[in-house]
Design an enzyme around this catalytic site. Structure first.
Site, PDB file in Angstrom:
ATOM      1  N   THR A 473       0.802  -1.225   0.000  1.00 36.32           N
ATOM      2  CA  THR A 473       0.000   0.000   0.000  1.00 36.32           C
ATOM      3  C   THR A 473       0.833   1.272   0.000  1.00 36.32           C
ATOM      4  OG1 THR A 473      -0.098  -0.132   2.403  1.00 36.32           O
ATOM      5  CG2 THR A 473      -1.910  -1.118   1.191  1.00 36.32           C
ATOM      6  N   PRO A 598      -1.365  11.143  -3.007  1.00 37.42           N
ATOM      7  CA  PRO A 598      -2.285  10.927  -4.125  1.00 37.42           C
ATOM      8  C   PRO A 598      -1.819   9.843  -5.099  1.00 37.42           C
ATOM      9  CG  PRO A 598      -1.994  13.270  -3.732  1.00 37.42           C
ATOM     10  CD  PRO A 598      -0.994  12.569  -2.858  1.00 37.42           C
ATOM     11  N   GLU A 670      -9.706  -0.567   1.059  1.00 33.19           N
ATOM     12  CA  GLU A 670     -10.774  -1.514   0.746  1.00 33.19           C
ATOM     13  C   GLU A 670     -11.984  -0.900   0.061  1.00 33.19           C
ATOM     14  OE1 GLU A 670     -10.582  -4.772   4.175  1.00 33.19           O
ATOM     15  OE2 GLU A 670      -9.930  -2.789   4.817  1.00 33.19           O
TER      16      GLU A 670
END
Length: 712
Positions: A473, A598, A670
């Protein structure tokens, strides 16, 4: 093809797009994963899995295998170390799944019955395949379906409240102008992370040292300490790089087997799962059967919302797929009821899988809302706006922030929703029928206690230590930006250390809680360092270190509904001659608090949306009723979306301030998958006029549905 436009204004380090700090190491191969790190005298273990779905092991013929070249040991229920499976860990209850080789019972196909350890992985595999295990087989039951009388209500736990009721649902349904009462089903689905589950265990100066691929090294260290009755201080787990996890990388059979073997052999032992073994040993998303009843008055306002979700679990350990929780957040209704039911079968235990509960639940809920919109003659977005709650529909708590309608407004503008003719089956390009659909998305924005340490080094740099887990991530990069922002320094002056249980307690990488939890702890420690530096006096050679613990700060948070929100849009083309469904474009607009990076945030959202497309059209694990095992336990038979299946995908966000929140960060790992399958299914209905309530939407199902419609 993907596009990367953005709306977030960069302020300081947080909010500025930055490539991953470890990116070069990963693409050049310098970054090593758990199965690649070398150790002297390393031995290799290979798990042997049961071939029957229920019964007992009557014999393990280990003597011939021990005579094979390189074989060091064969562990099984007759000789393995005893462990304590009665401890209460993170799950809040005992977890007998990790009680490896403790008894002769076989609860499902793929249950570990032995571990063969050898000098090389090739020798271990050859010996494992030669090991003869004899069973006393018993009749098994793997039949998952609605209407079974042995389905039951699970006990409430910290993870889930099984039932929630407000008002008289049936009374409101009886007096409604429009009612949708349908059943929706989703199949068994699997994580299939790129990096297999791998662990190396060794004893080092009296401490158990485990190099592992997991979602929380502190979590795994704590579980191993309890399982093996060890002093927690004597267990260290390191997990520097993880090649995907999605909910599957907690404590599993491979770590336990490696620890048992290293304790026996007094040398490092590595156990790496095969892809096929992962299909039975690391959990999966349970199939679901969900009945949705929604009733509305003449103008589309909900009078009743009723959702009952059924999932399967194993006979070993209960797991609840919380598919009905989403409705407790998304829609208001005069009467509200959500229920979970569970069916015990002779199958492996399911587990969390990206957006557990919300991903399959959103398919059912958002499909039903689309059906209700058609019955009411109301635009699907307008229907959702009319049923927007002011507070939590069940809890009554205020929302920390709720900008789902802003997501729909921005998404509708960019997608061209206003030009959509609501009538189905009208748009055509040659043999392709075209349609568009939409769905809402929501996922909790939780937080867990974390500790962190920040050191101002004498050379002017800063070192951040926090036991975060980077499961792909970009956690290292996010913490670098959070620390730089709090310290008001350039990110290049910040080095982040993660993935080591010795760094202290921190929240796991799961439930979209990681960045919010870790970022809070890093900010507190960094702010303390900055204050000390402001006092002057110079930095000593050992540096200036501040430590933080968010436990008290979390306890002081007011009771609120905290969630990320989003709106999903899909355009599909359906080939009426072959039944093929092609997604032409996907657009997701999200409200997710402060976006730290971002660049990686958009990557996460696009990844989730791609998985939602895969869920809608491809993914389906098939279990053979005769054997109890899978018929497609590999990536040749278990289909996932490939590059050719991923069209134009756009992911963006709206401003989402969180008043009074000390962090302002929400989880995004998620929410990207939530609602995508429903948006695609709704688009397929718009293209063809045929509703699909069973995933995946395969070509054969499209053709059968079309044939049935033609006959009718």
């Amino acid at each position: 093809m993907t596009t990367t436009t953005g709306t977030h204004a960069a302020t300081g380090a947080v909010g500025a797009g930055r490539t991953r700090v470890e990116g070069r190491d990963k693409v050049t191969g310098a970054a090593r994963y758990a199965g690649e790190i070398p150790f002297a005298r390393l031995a290799h273990g290979w798990l042997v899995l049961s071939t029957v779905a229920r019964g007992r092991v009557t014999a393990v013929a280990d003597e011939p295998v021990l005579a094979l070249p390189g074989v060091l040991a064969v562990l099984h229920h007759g000789n393995a170390p005893r462990v304590d499976t009665g401890y209460v860990g993170m799950l809040g209850r005992p977890n007998p799944v990790v009680g490896l080789f403790q008894h002769d019972r076989v609860p499902f196909v793929g249950w570990p019955v032995a571990l063969v350890v050898a000098e090389t992985p090739e020798q271990a595999r050859e010996a494992a395949e030669a090991l003869v295990v004899t069973y006393e087989e018993e009749p098994h039951d793997v039949a998952f379906r609605a209407g079974r009388e042995d389905a039951y209500r699970p006990e409430d736990s910290p993870m889930v409240t099984a039932d929630a009721v407000r008002g008289d649902v049936q009374e409101r349904i009886d007096g409604a102008a429009f009612v949708v009462d349908e059943e929706y089903t989703t199949p068994e689905e699997h994580h299939c992370s790129m990096e297999p589950h791998a662990a190396t265990a060794r004893w080092d100066d009296g401490r158990l040292d485990v190099v592992d691929s997991n979602q929380g090294s502190g979590w795994v260290a704590g579980e191993l300490a309890q399982l093996f009755s060890l002093d927690p201080a004597s267990v260290r787990v390191r997990s520097e790089h993880i090649g995907g996890a999605f909910g599957s990388k907690g404590l599993s059979a491979h770590q336990v087997a490696a620890v048992m073997a290293t304790t026996l052999l007094h040398r490092p032992v590595r156990v790496v799962m095969t892809r096929r073994q992962m299909f039975s040993l690391v959990g999966y998303r349970s199939p679901t059967v969900q009945r949705i009843r929604v009733a509305a008055d003449a103008d589309g306002r909900l009078r009743a919302f009723d959702h009952e979700a059924l999932n399967l679990t194993s006979t070993v350990h209960e797991f609840v797929e919380t598919s009905a929780v989403l409705g407790r957040v998304l829609y208001d209704a005069e009467a509200h009821r959500t229920r979970h039911r569970v069916l015990r079968l002779d199958v492996p235990t399911p587990t969390w899988m990206r957006a557990p509960g919300e991903a399959p639940g959103s398919f059912a809920i958002e499909s039903a809302l689309d059906e209700l919109a058609v019955k009411c003659g109301v635009d699907p977005i307008a229907l959702r706006a009319r049923n927007e709650p002011a507070t939590g529909p069940v809890s009554g708590l205020p929302f920390s922030s709720r900008n789902v309608l802003a997501c729909f407004e921005e998404g509708a503008r960019r997608f061209g929703w206003a030009d959509r003719d609501p009538r189905p089956g009208l748009r055509r390009e040659g043999r392709w029928l075209l349609g568009t659909g939409t769905a809402a998305a929501s996922y909790p924005s939780g937080v867990g206690r974390s500790t962190a340490a920040v050191t101002a080094e004498a050379d002017g740099t800063f070192t951040v230590r926090i036991n975060a887990a980077d499961i792909g991530t970009g956690a290292r990069t996010a913490m670098t930006l959070v620390a730089a922002d709090a310290l008001q320094v350039d990110p290049d002056r910040v080095q982040v250390r993660i993935g080591d249980s010795d760094l202290g307690h921190a929240m796991i990488a799961g439930g979209s809680t990681g960045t919010r939890s870790w970022g809070w702890a890093v900010r507190l420690a960094a702010a303390d360092v900055r204050e000390r530096l402001a006092l002057g006096g110079g930095i000593p050679p050992e540096g200036i270190t501040a430590r933080s613990d968010t436990e008290d700060a979390i306890a002081a948070l007011p009771q609120q509904e905290r969630h990320s929100f989003g709106a999903q849009f899909a355009e599909v083309a359906v080939d009426v001659t072959t039944g093929e469904v092609r997604a032409r474009r996907l657009l997701g607009i999200f409200a997710a608090g402060t976006i730290v990076n971002p660049l990686t945030a958009r990557s996460q959202l696009i990844g989730g949306m791609t998985w939602g497309l895969s869920m809608a059209l491809h993914e389906e694990a098939v279990r053979d009723a005769a054997t109890g095992g899978h018929v497609n336990a590999d990536l040749a038979g278990y289909h996932v979306a490939a590059h050719a299946d991923v069209p134009l995908i756009e992911a963006d966000w709206v401003d989402d301030q969180v008043p009074g929140d000390p962090v302002g960060i929400k989880g995004i790992g998620e929410i990207g998958i939530v609602g995508v399958a429903a948006a695609i299914a709704n688009a397929v209905w718009h293209a063809t006029g045929v509703r699909h309530r069973e995933l995946p939407i395969r070509p054969d199902r499209v053709l059968l549905a079309a044939e049935g419609t033609a006959r009718a």
